[in-house]
Design a protein around this motif. Structure first.
Motif, mmCIF file in Angstrom:
data_model
loop_
_atom_site.group_PDB
_atom_site.id
_atom_site.type_symbol
_atom_site.label_atom_id
_atom_site.label_comp_id
_atom_site.label_asym_id
_atom_site.label_seq_id
_atom_site.Cartn_x
_atom_site.Cartn_y
_atom_site.Cartn_z
ATOM 1 N N GLU A 1 1.124 -1.083 0.065
ATOM 2 C CA GLU A 1 0.389 0.011 -0.097
ATOM 3 C C GLU A 1 0.551 1.384 -0.033
ATOM 4 O O GLU A 1 0.225 2.162 -0.703
ATOM 5 C CB GLU A 1 -0.725 -0.132 0.863
ATOM 6 C CG GLU A 1 -2.037 -1.246 0.837
ATOM 7 C CD GLU A 1 -3.119 -1.136 2.373
ATOM 8 O OE1 GLU A 1 -3.235 0.077 2.777
ATOM 9 O OE2 GLU A 1 -3.536 -2.182 2.530
ATOM 10 N N LEU A 2 1.897 1.183 0.724
ATOM 11 C CA LEU A 2 3.136 2.317 0.435
ATOM 12 C C LEU A 2 3.404 2.346 -0.742
ATOM 13 O O LEU A 2 3.619 4.080 -1.095
ATOM 14 C CB LEU A 2 3.722 2.301 1.388
ATOM 15 C CG LEU A 2 3.483 2.402 3.371
ATOM 16 C CD1 LEU A 2 4.292 1.744 4.350
ATOM 17 C CD2 LEU A 2 3.401 3.909 3.681
ATOM 18 N N MET A 3 4.218 1.701 -1.053
ATOM 19 C CA MET A 3 4.043 1.715 -2.615
ATOM 20 C C MET A 3 3.401 2.013 -3.690
ATOM 21 O O MET A 3 3.387 2.735 -4.366
ATOM 22 C CB MET A 3 4.631 0.583 -3.203
ATOM 23 C CG MET A 3 6.575 -0.443 -2.823
ATOM 24 S SD MET A 3 7.164 -2.111 -3.524
ATOM 25 C CE MET A 3 5.933 -2.703 -2.280
ATOM 26 N N SER A 4 1.763 1.702 -3.581
ATOM 27 C CA SER A 4 1.125 2.409 -4.342
ATOM 28 C C SER A 4 1.140 4.118 -4.241
ATOM 29 O O SER A 4 0.693 4.538 -4.933
ATOM 30 C CB SER A 4 -0.063 1.678 -4.024
ATOM 31 O OG SER A 4 -1.775 2.204 -4.652
ATOM 32 N N ALA A 5 0.829 4.349 -2.792
ATOM 33 C CA ALA A 5 0.829 5.857 -2.287
ATOM 34 C C ALA A 5 1.543 6.872 -2.869
ATOM 35 O O ALA A 5 1.556 7.887 -3.550
ATOM 36 C CB ALA A 5 0.515 5.542 -1.404
ATOM 37 N N ALA A 6 2.956 5.556 -3.162
ATOM 38 C CA ALA A 6 3.909 6.737 -3.802
ATOM 39 C C ALA A 6 4.225 6.521 -4.868
ATOM 40 O O ALA A 6 4.992 7.145 -5.869
ATOM 41 C CB ALA A 6 5.993 6.096 -3.131
ATOM 42 N N GLY A 7 3.629 5.514 -5.932
ATOM 43 C CA GLY A 7 3.396 5.322 -7.118
ATOM 44 C C GLY A 7 4.833 4.495 -7.446
ATOM 45 O O GLY A 7 5.225 5.340 -8.660
ATOM 46 N N VAL A 8 5.097 4.599 -7.066
ATOM 47 C CA VAL A 8 6.142 3.113 -7.282
ATOM 48 C C VAL A 8 6.296 1.771 -7.193
ATOM 49 O O VAL A 8 4.770 0.898 -6.975
ATOM 50 C CB VAL A 8 7.548 3.467 -6.065
ATOM 51 C CG1 VAL A 8 7.713 4.652 -6.870
ATOM 52 C CG2 VAL A 8 6.916 2.967 -5.244
ATOM 53 N N THR A 9 6.686 0.753 -7.542
ATOM 54 C CA THR A 9 6.742 -0.066 -7.854
ATOM 55 C C THR A 9 7.849 -1.084 -6.844
ATOM 56 O O THR A 9 8.622 -0.298 -6.643
ATOM 57 C CB THR A 9 6.726 -0.851 -9.327
ATOM 58 O OG1 THR A 9 7.877 -0.937 -9.637
ATOM 59 C CG2 THR A 9 5.876 -0.928 -10.246
ATOM 60 N N GLU A 10 7.930 -2.194 -7.044
ATOM 61 C CA GLU A 10 9.333 -2.902 -6.192
ATOM 62 C C GLU A 10 10.116 -2.305 -6.629
ATOM 63 O O GLU A 10 11.500 -1.882 -5.684
ATOM 64 C CB GLU A 10 8.986 -4.335 -6.060
ATOM 65 C CG GLU A 10 9.564 -4.802 -4.561
ATOM 66 C CD GLU A 10 9.204 -6.326 -4.478
ATOM 67 O OE1 GLU A 10 9.922 -6.816 -3.344
ATOM 68 O OE2 GLU A 10 8.365 -6.977 -4.769
ATOM 69 N N ASP A 11 10.970 -2.304 -7.890
ATOM 70 C CA ASP A 11 11.517 -1.753 -8.395
ATOM 71 C C ASP A 11 11.997 -0.666 -8.149
ATOM 72 O O ASP A 11 13.306 0.218 -7.729
ATOM 73 C CB ASP A 11 11.830 -1.654 -10.124
ATOM 74 C CG ASP A 11 11.467 -3.430 -10.320
ATOM 75 O OD1 ASP A 11 12.170 -4.529 -10.024
ATOM 76 O OD2 ASP A 11 11.593 -3.223 -11.460
ATOM 77 N N GLY A 12 11.546 0.369 -7.248
ATOM 78 C CA GLY A 12 11.824 1.526 -7.171
ATOM 79 C C GLY A 12 11.808 1.896 -5.635
ATOM 80 O O GLY A 12 12.060 2.918 -4.470
ATOM 81 N N VAL A 13 12.026 0.373 -4.951
ATOM 82 C CA VAL A 13 12.506 0.773 -3.366
ATOM 83 C C VAL A 13 13.545 0.036 -2.603
ATOM 84 O O VAL A 13 13.716 -1.061 -3.785
ATOM 85 C CB VAL A 13 10.686 0.242 -2.824
ATOM 86 C CG1 VAL A 13 10.906 -0.412 -1.383
ATOM 87 C CG2 VAL A 13 9.661 0.377 -2.690
ATOM 88 N N ARG A 14 13.901 1.004 -1.986
ATOM 89 C CA ARG A 14 15.295 -0.041 -0.701
ATOM 90 C C ARG A 14 15.267 0.022 -0.061
ATOM 91 O O ARG A 14 14.208 0.610 1.294
ATOM 92 C CB ARG A 14 16.075 1.518 -1.185
ATOM 93 C CG ARG A 14 17.390 0.769 -0.124
ATOM 94 C CD ARG A 14 18.337 1.408 -0.773
ATOM 95 N NE ARG A 14 18.079 2.925 0.245
ATOM 96 C CZ ARG A 14 19.054 4.194 0.069
ATOM 97 N NH1 ARG A 14 20.258 4.052 -0.263
ATOM 98 N NH2 ARG A 14 18.337 4.728 0.591
ATOM 99 N N PHE A 15 15.046 -1.842 0.678
ATOM 100 C CA PHE A 15 14.781 -2.409 1.941
ATOM 101 C C PHE A 15 15.828 -1.719 2.551
ATOM 102 O O PHE A 15 16.823 -2.286 2.328
ATOM 103 C CB PHE A 15 13.926 -3.589 1.652
ATOM 104 C CG PHE A 15 13.198 -4.203 0.885
ATOM 105 C CD1 PHE A 15 11.717 -3.351 1.608
ATOM 106 C CD2 PHE A 15 13.140 -4.294 -0.976
ATOM 107 C CE1 PHE A 15 10.412 -4.174 1.522
ATOM 108 C CE2 PHE A 15 11.974 -4.022 -0.965
ATOM 109 C CZ PHE A 15 10.231 -3.926 -0.382
#
Length: 139
Positions: free
Chosen positions: A85-99
């Motif tokens: 949901e956070l990714m969706s709210a930011a308009g990014v996919t998992e590729d745009g995320v650093r864990f």
């Protein structure tokens, strides 16, 4: 009240978002996060969810890239529903995320420009975004 501004964006929060410079971090955290201990500037929005607050912030704040979003790595390494949901709210996919490891996330929080503590009760409902460049038009 301002027209066209998400009502979760209080005057104080808008002031902090406006004062931020390029690459300054805003961290939106769940109710479990030790925000009071770590924050230099703390906004508390009880009764809200982290994804709702992130969507409100993203409505006025351009996101930096590489990556646009940092999420805390869950204990089992799975991507949880609240994180999706956070990714969706930011308009990014998992590729745009650093864990980020939990303790590294806490270290990053100490350097954040502002921390927003929500009423989110789901675990790992925390996110870091950094301010990008505000677009401009030529005259």
């Amino acid at each position: 009240m301002l027209q066209g501004i998400n009502p979760l964006l209080t005057g104080e929060l808008l002031m902090h978002l406006d004062e931020m410079g390029h690459s300054d971090a805003v961290i939106i955290v769940d109710a479990h996060f030790p925000a009071s201990r770590l924050a230099e500037r703390l906004i508390t929005l009880p009764g809200t969810t982290s994804p709702d607050v992130l969507a409100a912030v993203c409505s006025v704040l351009p996101l930096d890239d590489t990556p646009a979003v940092d999420l805390m790595t869950s204990a089992d390494g799975d991507v949880l529903d609240v994180q999706k949901e956070l990714m969706s709210a930011a308009g990014v996919t998992e590729d745009g995320v650093r864990f980020v490891d939990r303790f590294d996330f806490y270290d990053d929080a100490e350097d954040a420009y502002v921390i927003i503590r929500t009423g989110e009760t789901r675990k790992y409902g925390c996110v870091i975004v950094r301010k990008g460049l505000v677009g401009h038009t030529s005259a």
